[in-house]
Design an enzyme around this catalytic site. Sequence first.
Site, PDB file in Angstrom:
ATOM      1  CG  ASN A  28      -0.324   4.616  -4.342  1.00  0.00           C
ATOM      2  OD1 ASN A  28      -1.427   4.121  -4.557  1.00  0.00           O
ATOM      3  ND2 ASN A  28       0.095   4.886  -3.116  1.00  0.00           N
ATOM      4  CD  GLU A  42       3.987   1.867   2.099  1.00  0.00           C
ATOM      5  OE1 GLU A  42       5.128   1.948   1.625  1.00  0.00           O
ATOM      6  OE2 GLU A  42       3.273   2.872   2.363  1.00  0.00           O
TER       7      GLU A  42
END
Length: 417
Positions: free
Chosen positions: A306, A341
Site C-alpha cells: 500500500n 489483509e
Amino acid sequence: MDNNRRTQLLEAAVEQSFNPVVITTAQLELPGPQILYVNTAFTRMTGYTTEEVYGRTPRILQGPETDHSVIQRLRDRLWNGQSFQGTTINYRKDGSSYWVEWNISPIRDEAGEIRNFVSVQRDITDQVMAERERRLLATALDANADNVLITDRSGAITYVNQAFVRQTGYPLKDIRGQQPSILKSGEHGPEFYRRLWETIQDGGTFQATFTDRSRDGTRFHMEQTITPVRDERGEVTHYVATGKDITERVKMEQALEEMATTDLLTGLPNRSHGEQLLDRQWNRTERYAEAFSVIMADVDHFKAVNDRHGHDAGDRILSWVAGALRSQLRDSDTAIRWGGEEFLILAPHTGLEGAEELAERMRTAVAGHEDPEVGSVTLSLGVATLREGDTKKRLIKRADSALYAAKEAGRNRVSSV
C-alpha cells in the site's frame, strides 16, 4: 291395445311431459303455421293460457332480441321438410325474456305429406346464464395480472390463465393434465411439499413463496396462495392457486442481503457474516462430534504494498488473493475476509493433517503469482484443529498464534499448533 287406448296414453304422456310441446299446422306461407296444441309445460314456461295461443302463430313469442337468422334457418329447414334444432330468445306473456331450445320435426300422413309440425322445447335460461358467468369469470381470470392455476383434487391441471402462460411459457393445451410439479426448480425440499399437501388436503389454505422454473429454465419467485374448492356437499373437488410475481423484489432483497453479508472488494463473506457462519459450523461440529479446523491467512508485507504502490494496487492484490484462496476450497470449506489483509478459512470434517495440506495448496497458489506492478505476493498461514474443551475464541487464537509463528519464521509458510 286398441288405437283409442294408445291415443289416450300418448295424449296423457305429452300433456304431463316435463318439456313444453307445441303442435302447429304445416302452413309456412303468411300468416304462417297456427298453433293447434300446447301442453301444460308450455303454458308454465310462457305464461300464456291454452286459449290465448290457439289459432295464433308462434311469432307471438318473438321480440327485440330474438335472433332472426335462427328463425330464417328454421323456416328454410321446414320448407325442405327437414327437422330443426336451435336456440334463441323468446318472450313470455309478461314481456320477460327467456332462452329456449327447440327441436322441431314435421309430421307426415300416410301419403308422406307434411300435415303438422311438432316442437319440443326447453327453457335453457339458467344454463345460458351459467355459461355466460363462466365465460365472464374466465375473461376476468385471464385479465388478472396475477397467475391463476386450477387443478382437480388429484393435482392434475385443468386451467391456467394468460398471466400464468406469460410467466411460465406453458399454454393450457401443453400443460393440461400435468401436475404443478412440472414447475419445480429444486429449490424446495420434500418437507416443503409435504406440508403443502397436508395443509390443503385437510381443507386449509397454504401460503408460501415458491421458487419455480419456467419452460425455458428461467427461475422466478411467486408469492402464492393455494385454496381448496368444495362442492355443495362440502367435498373438495379442485384446488385454486393464485400467485403474484415477486421475482424483482426477491432479487432486490438478495442483493441487499449480499451487500450486508459480502465483502464488496473480494466477494467473500465479510467479518460479520463470517462470525455467523463460524457459529453455525461450531454448533454442527459439537452436535455431531466432527473434526474441525481453521486456517488464518495473511498477505505478507501488505502495508509495504500500500505504501509503495498505493491502495488501488493493494485492493487488486487482495481481490486476486481471495480468488486464489477460493480456487483451492473444497465444497464444504468457507473462506472469509476476516479483516484488512487477513482471511479465515473454515475447514469442516478436517483434522490437522488435512488442514495443513489445504493451507499449503493455498500458499502455493498465491506464491506462484507475479503481479506486473507489485511483483511477488506471498501468504503466511496458521492452522489450528479443534481440541477437547476448546471454545471458538480459543481455537481462533491458536490459529492466530500459528500465523504469528509463520511470520516470525520468515513468512511464506504454513505453521500449525
